[in-house]
Design an enzyme around this catalytic site. Structure first.
Site, PDB file in Angstrom:
ATOM      1  CG  ASP A  26      20.461  47.512  24.556  1.00  0.00           C
ATOM      2  OD1 ASP A  26      19.838  47.288  25.266  1.00  0.00           O
ATOM      3  OD2 ASP A  26      21.273  46.478  23.785  1.00  0.00           O
ATOM      4  CG  HIS A  43      16.521  49.043  23.790  1.00  0.00           C
ATOM      5  ND1 HIS A  43      16.924  47.968  23.458  1.00  0.00           N
ATOM      6  CD2 HIS A  43      16.658  50.107  22.730  1.00  0.00           C
ATOM      7  CE1 HIS A  43      17.627  47.975  22.089  1.00  0.00           C
ATOM      8  NE2 HIS A  43      17.263  49.257  21.695  1.00  0.00           N
TER       9      HIS A  43
END
Length: 402
Positions: A249, A277
């Site tokens: 993430d 991310h």
């Protein structure tokens, strides 16, 4: 600064980063230099038994300014359930030693049967290591903390990461433990330690003043959902430096929540990000001020430099500086997105004073500048931003100044 074979090639000025002490780029109001590990109050030796009570007792009995040292004995692994760091006390994990979380959901539950399940709450687990209302506490390496996120739980038929995947399918929330949770604390330090396989977020610094992560390595598979690297939340005076972060993430996510303190004075300096991310602000952006990101290499992140929010969580973001950033194999090198998850609400993004300087993306990507929900057209300044000729731009209600 340039990118070469996945390694840094720095100019002479950046070649002196070993002397770094609160760089001229810094937004952290503290004077920050490379931490030094405290001396130990006691040394524990690893064996094959579960060591939760032994470690916690040693931490509780340790004097302020000292550390409990975990060293190899008949084993190099300490198996433990949740631990709590007292104020002024640190944990020091020796070279080659691993502090490993037990893979048992019941050990982490904060209410009967609350952890290791999927529901609408998602708050049923204690973190592996918690520090609350501490001053000058920390976690030091060069050892490793392993959350065992991908290992099947002894009291379940699935792993922590399986639960996260199941929650996504069912549009619910997984109850899985964070690795390190720091609440309402001052001057917390993470130094020269490796964090792997967290069931959930790796490090959260919440409602605090003064946090340093230096030479911290975070490595968790890109497929492990909701495994943010380091998340400063409603806090101030943060430095993340000389660290290497790969997750499933956000590599770093800076957040500010409604009804809580603003997040301000953040320095992200001399780091390398792998899978993840990206370097994110949001999606909770209800007061983020004075953020500096300088000397960052990103390889294989889905996003590069990103500010994200929507009507449910938006607010003021002001004074963000990105400089000396090199990206490779990053799908979206720059993202300004006010419609991140298309959630409804009455909050309006008010984002201003955002500068990108000396930014290079070496492979094809898409720049997304979406100010659809913004209070007014968002102005961003871009100086010496270099993209490949086949890269594309998507712009809506955003003005780019040069």
């Amino acid at each position: 600064m340039e990118y070469q074979s996945g390694k840094r090639v720095l100019s002479l000025s950046l070649g002196l980063i070993g002397l770094f002490s609160a760089s001229a780029f810094a937004s952290d109001s503290r004077t920050v230099s490379e931490p030094k590990a405290p001396s130990s109050c006691t040394v524990l030796k690893a064996d094959s038994s579960t060591a939760t009570s032994t470690i916690q007792k040693a931490l509780n009995n340790c004097g302020q300014g000292k550390a409990v040292k975990l060293s190899a004995g008949s084993s190099s692994v300490f198996l433990s359930g949740p631990l709590s760091l007292p104020s002024g006390v640190s944990l020091l994990i020796d070279k080659g030693v691993t502090l490993r979380a037990v893979n048992n959901a019941k050990s982490f539950e904060n209410a009967p049967s609350s952890c290791g399940v999927v529901d609408t709450n998602g708050k049923g687990c204690d973190a592996f290591i918690t520090a609350t209302s501490t001053t000058n506490s920390g976690i030091y390496g060069p050892g490793t903390i392993d959350g065992q996120g991908g290992v099947k739980l002894q009291d379940k038929k699935v792993s922590w990461w399986d639960l996260a995947a199941d929650a996504k399918v069912k549009k619910l929330k997984q109850n899985t433990p964070r690795l390190i949770q720091i609440n309402k604390s001052k001057n917390f330090t993470l130094y020269n330690v490796s964090l792997i396989n967290s069931p959930n977020f790796h490090v959260v610094f919440s409602d605090g003043d003064g946090f340093t992560a230096w030479k911290t390595t975070i490595k968790t598979p890109s497929t492990a959902r909701n495994t943010d690297g380091i998340d400063p939340m409603s806090s101030k005076n943060i430095t993340i430096a000389h660290s290497n972060i790969s997750t499933g993430d956000d590599n770093v996510a800076i957040k500010a929540y409604k009804g809580r303190s603003e997040t301000r004075n953040i320095s992200i300096l001399h780091n390398e990000f792998g899978t993840g991310h990206g370097m994110s602000i949001g999606s909770e952006t209800m007061g983020v001020y004075n953020v500096t990101v300088d000397d960052l290499i990103m390889t294989g992140t889905t996003n590069g430099l990103r500010i994200k929010s929507d009507k449910s969580a938006a607010g003021v973001v002001n004074g963000v500086r990105y400089s000396n950033v090199v990206m490779k194999n990053v799908a979206k090198p720059i993202v300004i997105d006010t419609v991140y998850e298309k959630k409804e609400g009455s909050n309006v993004p008010d984002w201003s004073d955002i500068t990108f300087k000396d930014i290079t993306s070496q492979t094809k990507g898409v720049v997304v500048l979406n100010g659809e929900n913004a209070k007014k057209p968002i102005e961003v300044t871009m100086k010496n931003v270099k993209l490949t000729s086949d890269s594309t731009w998507q712009i809506k209600n955003v003005t780019v100044k040069k």
